[in-house]
Design an enzyme around this catalytic site. Structure first.
Site, PDB file in Angstrom:
ATOM      1  N   ASP A 168       3.438  14.225  15.539  1.00  0.00           N
ATOM      2  CA  ASP A 168       3.676  13.962  14.126  1.00  0.00           C
ATOM      3  C   ASP A 168       2.500  13.899  13.261  1.00  0.00           C
ATOM      4  O   ASP A 168       2.301  13.205  12.510  1.00  0.00           O
ATOM      5  CB  ASP A 168       4.472  12.551  14.017  1.00  0.00           C
ATOM      6  CG  ASP A 168       5.176  12.515  12.431  1.00  0.00           C
ATOM      7  OD1 ASP A 168       5.394  13.676  12.007  1.00  0.00           O
ATOM      8  OD2 ASP A 168       5.345  11.348  12.114  1.00  0.00           O
ATOM      9  N   VAL A 227       4.054  -0.880   3.848  1.00  0.00           N
ATOM     10  CA  VAL A 227       2.589  -1.267   4.374  1.00  0.00           C
ATOM     11  C   VAL A 227       2.166  -2.180   3.521  1.00  0.00           C
ATOM     12  O   VAL A 227       1.960  -1.592   2.371  1.00  0.00           O
ATOM     13  CB  VAL A 227       1.860   0.023   4.822  1.00  0.00           C
ATOM     14  CG1 VAL A 227       0.349  -0.523   5.539  1.00  0.00           C
ATOM     15  CG2 VAL A 227       2.556   1.017   5.945  1.00  0.00           C
ATOM     16  N   GLY A 240       8.532   1.705   7.759  1.00  0.00           N
ATOM     17  CA  GLY A 240       8.715   0.610   6.763  1.00  0.00           C
ATOM     18  C   GLY A 240       7.872   0.456   5.887  1.00  0.00           C
ATOM     19  O   GLY A 240       6.889   1.656   5.487  1.00  0.00           O
ATOM     20  N   LEU A 259       0.762  -1.177   0.112  1.00  0.00           N
ATOM     21  CA  LEU A 259      -0.067   0.080   0.120  1.00  0.00           C
ATOM     22  C   LEU A 259       0.800   1.189  -0.254  1.00  0.00           C
ATOM     23  O   LEU A 259       0.507   2.202  -0.518  1.00  0.00           O
ATOM     24  CB  LEU A 259      -0.913   0.080   1.355  1.00  0.00           C
ATOM     25  CG  LEU A 259      -1.972  -1.128   1.257  1.00  0.00           C
ATOM     26  CD1 LEU A 259      -2.633  -1.081   2.623  1.00  0.00           C
ATOM     27  CD2 LEU A 259      -3.047  -0.919   0.248  1.00  0.00           C
ATOM     28  N   GLY A 260       1.955   1.159   0.485  1.00  0.00           N
ATOM     29  CA  GLY A 260       2.837   2.432   0.515  1.00  0.00           C
ATOM     30  C   GLY A 260       4.175   2.265   1.446  1.00  0.00           C
ATOM     31  O   GLY A 260       4.288   1.002   2.135  1.00  0.00           O
ATOM     32  N   GLY A 306       6.795   4.264   4.449  1.00  0.00           N
ATOM     33  CA  GLY A 306       7.284   5.484   5.380  1.00  0.00           C
ATOM     34  C   GLY A 306       8.445   5.386   5.956  1.00  0.00           C
ATOM     35  O   GLY A 306       9.070   4.506   5.789  1.00  0.00           O
ATOM     36  N   GLY A 307       8.671   6.152   7.137  1.00  0.00           N
ATOM     37  CA  GLY A 307       9.712   5.945   7.937  1.00  0.00           C
ATOM     38  C   GLY A 307      10.060   4.741   8.686  1.00  0.00           C
ATOM     39  O   GLY A 307      11.357   4.316   8.811  1.00  0.00           O
ATOM     40  N   LYS A 351       1.838  -3.156   9.057  1.00  0.00           N
ATOM     41  CA  LYS A 351       3.098  -2.032   8.823  1.00  0.00           C
ATOM     42  C   LYS A 351       4.225  -3.026   9.388  1.00  0.00           C
ATOM     43  O   LYS A 351       4.471  -3.431  10.454  1.00  0.00           O
ATOM     44  CB  LYS A 351       2.662  -0.932   9.959  1.00  0.00           C
ATOM     45  CG  LYS A 351       3.961   0.150   9.604  1.00  0.00           C
ATOM     46  CD  LYS A 351       3.594   1.539   9.983  1.00  0.00           C
ATOM     47  CE  LYS A 351       3.261   1.752  11.412  1.00  0.00           C
ATOM     48  NZ  LYS A 351       3.431   3.050  11.977  1.00  0.00           N
TER      49      LYS A 351
END
Length: 705
Positions: free
Chosen positions: A613, A502, A500, A494-495, A497-498, A516
């Site tokens: 965040d 997903v 790892g 799915l994507g 990020g910082g 995640k």
């Protein structure tokens, strides 16, 4: 007695009835008070108003579902302003929709030209079938069908593509909005040039395309794909073995091609496939997009090519693509020694750009065909076992090539020098592979006792860590998560990020999840993982993402969340095409939902949580576009009556962080409120907080506002 008669009268007045048949004949009409039902009552045909619309449309929908799901609209661009719609068969035998009883000027008609000048409407009737197809017949011959004129939905049995005999090109077009079935911005149609392929357009701009023909047929149990490519027709269709399964393909108003299947247990549509995961030409010409993106490099140049803009390439921007390597000693095209370098498992380059499909050629013949033409850039042999029948050659730009775990092989033309270089690299790789095998075998025995000792220590640590988790939190095995995500297949990603990557997954009970997975080279680590598990497991609110469990096994650390199909807020508000989905009412609801989630964290939960965040990418949207705050890896707890704390480790995203936090490390509930204010401005303006304004003195969105 009189009250009973009045009640019966009111029931007939306010509640439309159904014709007990699936056929409308010459002397019958469909009005606001009745509908047609298919024989087994799977589909209904009648007049409806979508959502909050005041207009009326003739359409087809699933009859017995709790959610009204429309699959076809007749007068989508000529709505009825009122509630007096009529469907009947005209005097010449055509189906026609009228806005009043006079029936002089139809708003919509099948407009069939009958042989011999028409001959009247005798023998004409229309029928709604259990397939969802609405057919018009004359003298028992089908002269028109709704499957030839789809709107935004493809049902099993519908042929999507070109019929040269009938002069039809069946396409899908999105609705304007969820309340407006007019022709929208998104178009999915067959491009027959070169080797046929389907293309998703945003207006006239190519946004995404499929593999060229022969199309890879999905190997899904109970799902059979049917394709054709001959002089009469080119199409793709599918059928479902179990007729009780309801499934459809739809072009959404947000620009997604989705395959949806009805889930009787949850009483909702489940997404089994969604495209695009990347846009057309993401990496430019003569390059290849790595859809798996395991090494963080999305784009790479094809053999014999180099980045057109090395500076942008180093900044991970490959949109300019690649150009042929500059070498003054490079021989002219068609010189001796030229050959081909194989690139395995790709979605082949766009075949509408000077590509030629040659049938009944062997692999050697295909290679010779390309080699003897100086303008031929690449070729691909379409293997018989994959239902291919020949050879594809490219004579223009190689565009939109994508690396897949499956797919065809493409052979890129290179000169003698480049060919020798690749041969050297390959031989060196094989030698290294052999030496590595020897070293591995030699090291296995030496490592055995070390591994055994480490296993005992790791087991003790894991037990300690698991005992610290919330007792209400499920602990999943690595095997269960691997099965749910199809072994972390790139198609499930799915994507990133910082923390790892997903992945989307599905548990044995059918529940969809988002996994995640902590990356080994992540900037975040075990501390953030533990922090998120301990915090979010204790938090329950409709505007916070729900943590279902975790997985700590071997070197793996994973968090398992509820799956939210509409991704993150930034996916919509910063996209020129998708932001139109969020009208002002929906934006206001999202703002209020985020505020409620923050209020819960700061005041209403058992712990006072400072998120630290908050940003639009950390606000996820569920199926109904309700916001849910996510990513609590950086969150901190304020003890007792404390209203402020200080840290030496300032974390978060620049642009969203409050000044006192960035400069002095001081954070409080006000820090989150500052971030919320930035999100508020972004939602209202559809502009990123980091955007610059060169025409004025302001450096960013805050200063500009």
């Amino acid at each position: 007695m009189l009250p009973v008669i009045m009640l019966i009268f009111l029931l007939f007045l306010f509640f439309p009835s159904c014709l007990s048949i699936d056929i409308i004949a010459m002397n019958e009409s469909i009005t606001e008070s009745n509908i047609l039902l298919s024989r087994n009552e799977i589909f209904a045909l009648g007049f409806f108003s979508p959502g909050n619309s005041k207009y009326r449309y003739l359409g087809i929908w699933y009859h017995n579902l709790p959610v009204k799901t429309v699959v076809w609209v007749a007068n989508r661009n000529t709505p009825i302003n009122g509630s007096s719609g009529i469907l009947s068969i005209s005097s010449v035998g055509n189906l026609a929709v009228y806005a009043d009883q006079n029936r002089e000027f139809p708003l919509w008609s099948t407009n069939v030209s009958f042989r011999g000048g028409g001959g009247g409407a005798g023998g004409s009737l229309a029928q709604i079938l259990d397939s969802g197809n609405f057919v018009l017949m004359k003298n028992e011959e089908t002269v028109w069908q709704s499957f030839d004129y789809p709107t935004d939905t493809m049902l099993p049995g519908l042929k999507l593509g070109l019929d040269r005999k009938l002069g039809l090109n069946r396409v899908l077009t999105s609705w304007k909005s969820s309340d407006d079935p007019r022709t929208g911005d998104w178009l999915y149609k067959l491009d027959p040039s070169g080797s046929p392929q389907y293309v998703l357009y945003n207006g006239s701009i190519r946004y995404w395309r499929t593999d060229p023909w022969p199309w890879d047929v999905e190997r899904t149990p109970g799902y059979t794909a049917i394709t054709a490519n001959n002089q009469d027709e080119i199409y793709y269709s599918f059928i479902i073995d179990d007729e009780s399964v309801l499934t459809r393909v739809v072009v959404t108003v947000a620009g997604f091609m989705q395959r949806l299947t009805w889930d009787n247990s949850s009483l909702q549509w489940r997404e089994s496939r969604s495209e695009p995961k990347y846009v057309y030409g993401h990496c430019g010409a003569y390059s290849i997009l790595n859809a798996n993106n395991f090494d963080g490099l999305e784009c790479s140049c094809l053999p014999g090519y180099e980045p057109k803009s090395l500076q942008n390439w180093n900044l991970r921007d490959g949109s300019a693509g690649c150009v042929q390597k500059r070498n003054e000693t490079k021989a002219l095209p068609c010189s001796n020694g030229e050959g081909f370098v194989k690139v395995e498992h790709v979605k082949l380059p766009d075949t509408s750009i000077s590509a030629l499909l040659s049938r009944n050629l062997s692999s050697k013949e295909c290679e010779k065909l390309c080699l003897r033409n100086c303008t031929c850039k690449a070729f691909s042999r379409l293997d018989i076992e994959r239902k291919g029948i020949g050879c594809l050659t490219w004579y223009g730009e190689l565009f939109d090539t994508v690396k897949n775990t499956e797919g065809n092989d493409v052979y890129i033309r290179v000169d003698a020098e480049e060919l020798a270089e690749y041969a050297t690299k390959r031989n060196g790789f094989l030698r290294k592979k052999g030496m590595l095998a020897i070293l591995v075998v030699s090291a296995v025995l030496a490592m055995f006792f070390i591994v055994l000792f480490g296993y005992v220590l790791t087991r003790k640590k894991r037990k300690t860590k698991e005992n610290r988790q919330s007792p209400d939190l499920l602990v999943f095995t690595l095997r269960a998560i691997s099965i749910a995500t199809n072994n972390f297949d790139a198609a499930s990603k799915l994507g990133q990020g910082g923390f790892g990557s997903v992945y989307k997954g599905q548990l044995d009970d059918g529940q969809e999840i988002a996994v995640k997975r902590l990356s080994r080279d992540s900037g975040q680590g075990a501390a953030e993982f533990e922090n998120e598990v301990m915090l979010i497991a204790k938090l329950q609110h409709r505007n916070l993402v729900k943590l279902l469990g975790c997985c700590i096994q071997n070197e793996e650390q994973m968090l398992i969340y509820e799956y939210l199909p509409n991704k993150s807020l930034d996916h919509f508000i910063f996209d020129q095409r998708r932001k139109s989905v969020l009208d002002w009412r929906k934006r206001f609801d999202i703002i209020v939902g985020i505020a409620r989630g923050i209020l819960y964290l700061h005041h209403d939960s058992r712990l006072r949580i400072i998120h630290r965040d908050l940003k639009t990418s950390n606000v996820l949207l569920d199926a109904d576009m309700n916001p849910k705050i996510s990513d609590f890896g950086m969150a901190r707890i304020l003890n007792g009556d404390d209203v402020q704390d200080k840290t030496k480790r300032v974390v978060g995203t620049y642009g969203y962080m409050a000044p006192e936090y960035v400069v002095f490390g001081k954070f409080s509930t006000k820090s989150d409120v500052f971030s919320f204010g930035i999100i508020l401005l972004e939602i209202i303006t559809s502009t990123k907080c980091s955007s610059t304004y060169p025409e004025g003195p302001s450096l960013n969105l805050i200063g500009h506002v």
